[in-house]
Enzyme design. Sequence first.
Site, short mmCIF file in Angstrom:
data_model
loop_
_atom_site.label_atom_id
_atom_site.label_comp_id
_atom_site.label_asym_id
_atom_site.label_seq_id
_atom_site.Cartn_x
_atom_site.Cartn_y
_atom_site.Cartn_z
N TYR A 1 -13.42 43.01 28.43
CA TYR A 1 -12.36 42.06 29.51
C TYR A 1 -13.38 41.12 30.60
CZ TYR A 1 -9.64 46.46 29.22
OH TYR A 1 -8.80 47.61 29.25
N TYR B 1 -10.47 53.65 35.08
CA TYR B 1 -10.42 52.43 33.45
C TYR B 1 -12.02 53.17 32.80
CZ TYR B 1 -5.68 51.57 34.79
OH TYR B 1 -4.53 51.59 35.31
N GLY C 1 -0.57 48.24 39.24
CA GLY C 1 -1.01 47.08 39.62
C GLY C 1 -1.92 46.20 41.05
N ARG D 1 -15.45 48.14 30.35
CA ARG D 1 -14.73 46.82 30.71
C ARG D 1 -15.09 45.51 31.03
NH1 ARG D 1 -13.55 46.33 35.04
NH2 ARG D 1 -11.71 46.09 35.00
N CYS E 1 -25.87 49.62 19.85
CA CYS E 1 -26.28 48.66 18.76
C CYS E 1 -25.79 47.27 18.48
CB CYS E 1 -26.53 48.98 17.19
SG CYS E 1 -27.85 50.16 17.69
N GLU E 2 -25.56 46.50 19.82
CA GLU E 2 -24.47 45.43 20.13
C GLU E 2 -24.57 44.18 20.88
OE1 GLU E 2 -20.47 45.73 19.16
OE2 GLU E 2 -20.11 47.65 18.63
N PRO F 1 0.91 53.38 41.47
CA PRO F 1 -0.71 52.79 41.36
C PRO F 1 -2.21 53.63 40.50
CG PRO F 1 -0.36 53.98 43.31
CD PRO F 1 0.75 54.33 42.21
N GLY F 2 -2.68 53.58 40.33
CA GLY F 2 -4.16 53.79 39.03
C GLY F 2 -5.83 52.93 40.23
N ARG F 3 -5.87 52.04 39.62
CA ARG F 3 -6.86 51.30 39.97
C ARG F 3 -7.24 51.39 41.36
NH1 ARG F 3 -9.64 47.11 36.74
NH2 ARG F 3 -7.20 47.49 36.06
N1 LLP Z 1 2.14 51.34 35.50
C1 LLP Z 1 1.68 51.00 33.97
C2 LLP Z 1 3.27 51.16 33.27
C3 LLP Z 1 0.58 51.13 33.51
O1 LLP Z 1 1.06 50.51 32.39
C4 LLP Z 1 -0.21 51.24 34.62
C5 LLP Z 1 -1.61 50.10 33.54
C6 LLP Z 1 0.10 51.46 35.43
C7 LLP Z 1 1.05 51.89 35.95
C8 LLP Z 1 -1.37 51.44 36.28
O2 LLP Z 1 -2.06 50.18 36.42
P1 LLP Z 1 -2.62 49.79 38.25
O3 LLP Z 1 -2.06 50.43 39.35
O4 LLP Z 1 -3.67 50.93 37.81
O5 LLP Z 1 -3.28 48.79 37.21
N2 LLP Z 1 -7.67 49.00 31.17
C9 LLP Z 1 -7.75 48.58 31.86
C10 LLP Z 1 -5.91 48.16 32.66
C11 LLP Z 1 -5.10 48.75 32.33
C12 LLP Z 1 -4.09 49.17 32.67
C13 LLP Z 1 -3.23 49.37 32.09
N3 LLP Z 1 -1.39 49.49 32.40
C14 LLP Z 1 -8.55 47.60 32.53
O6 LLP Z 1 -9.97 48.71 32.53
O7 LLP Z 1 -9.10 47.15 34.00
#
Ligand code: LLP
Length: 422
Positions: free
Chosen positions: A316, A373, A239, A312, A344-345, A274-276
């Site tokens: 969003y 993402y 997050g 995105r 086409c949108e 962590p992802g993003r």
């Molecule tokens: N853990 C869980 C249980 C999650 O649902 C998520 C993200 C993460 C970890 C990783 O979160 P991050 O560190 O990346 O914030 N498609 C959207 C984001 C969707 C996130 C879904 N869950 C976007 O493009 O902003």
Amino acid sequence: MSPVCYRGGELCAEEVPLARVAESVETPLYCYSSAAMAESYRRLAAALGGLPATLCYALKANSNLAVIRTFARLGAGADVVSEGELRRALAAGVAPAKIVLSGVGKGAREMALALEAGILQVNVESEPELEALAALARGRGRRAPVALRVNPDVDPQTHAKITTGRRENKFGVALEAAEAVLVRAASLPGIEVQGVAVHIGSQLVSLDPFRRAFARIAGLVRRLRAAGLAIRRLDLGGGLGIRYRDEQPPTPEAYAALVAETVGGLGCELIFEPGRLLVGNAGVLLTRVLYVKRTASHRFVIVDAGMNDLIRPALYDAWHEIVPVREPAPGAGLAPAEVVGPVCETGDTFARARALPEVAAGDLLAIRSAGAYGAVMASAYNSRPLVPEVLVRGADFAVVRPRPALAAMLAEDRLPPWLVES
Ligand code: LLP
């Protein structure tokens, strides 16, 4: 110097000019910097270094095998949410003992594969799912290591579509119900309770929601222990936000200090997902200007990337910086432009009234902060081939997912017997 920046007037990923990548792989394409990924991983790992922490990279942000392996080689585990992601993590070389399976609706096959692979833990999100997992594990003579995902009802102050920790969201078990579910879990022969998990949303740019959520979790852990339940592990999710425009997200160090303050005294092993943060700013979507169309009121910069390649902004209203690959001359005038794709949108718009210098057909633009993402959410809408991906390391680059051939895409469809000419 950031790994993705101008060098000698050319936007580069590390030592590779993006124009060179675009010459060898047609645009649109995603390009990622290994150094940028390593930098963000190492910084977070160092910040959390004083804690008993495992970093499980959230594959959903970018699940290219080369990206996963880059993190695996740096020591990362994986947070996966489907059989496909689990298979990717294993194929990329992530140790099963560092894999967490999350997700609000895990199927029997996914859970069975997770058990067979011997992963670290399954984050269970409801009582019916717990019962299903318990039955599955028991049938195999195993005990599934489980954390219960708790919904702490905290507003993460982010976009509604990526908010997960409020009462009205589908995720986790309410704080008040957690104790009863864990007591039940502990009584099931197929389950071995490890702890509690929480993830309240994505792209959080303030520590306050984390503070509220972690404090509630700490209180819960104390109550659970008082009730005789052994809680040895906490999964604090992902997050942490990144800077797309002018956000001031918390630093990894500040986040780590908050973690230590709120849950550090519990003596739990900690997992982070962590992802993003790890990939977001490591990637760009490289696109070429097809046409510039001037109307009485607007300048439309029509590019060859579309909403199917990066959804995105459409989904969003996300803001991504857009810059020319050839550095504009100092003092170059800026004027508003609508940066739009060929789909086409009307939603196929990357930026509205964006201050951009003069650009012409053939110019390359980089849509920044697209490492997370981006490619994973791409589709073949309008029968546009899935966008290819390139990974840079130093002066080298490699295509890590080629663009599928149109012939191969067409060959995926089958005509039923009644539509085949005799
Ligand atoms: N853990 C869980 C249980 C999650 O649902 C998520 C993200 C993460 C970890 C990783 O979160 P991050 O560190 O990346 O914030 N498609 C959207 C984001 C969707 C996130 C879904 N869950 C976007 O493009 O902003």
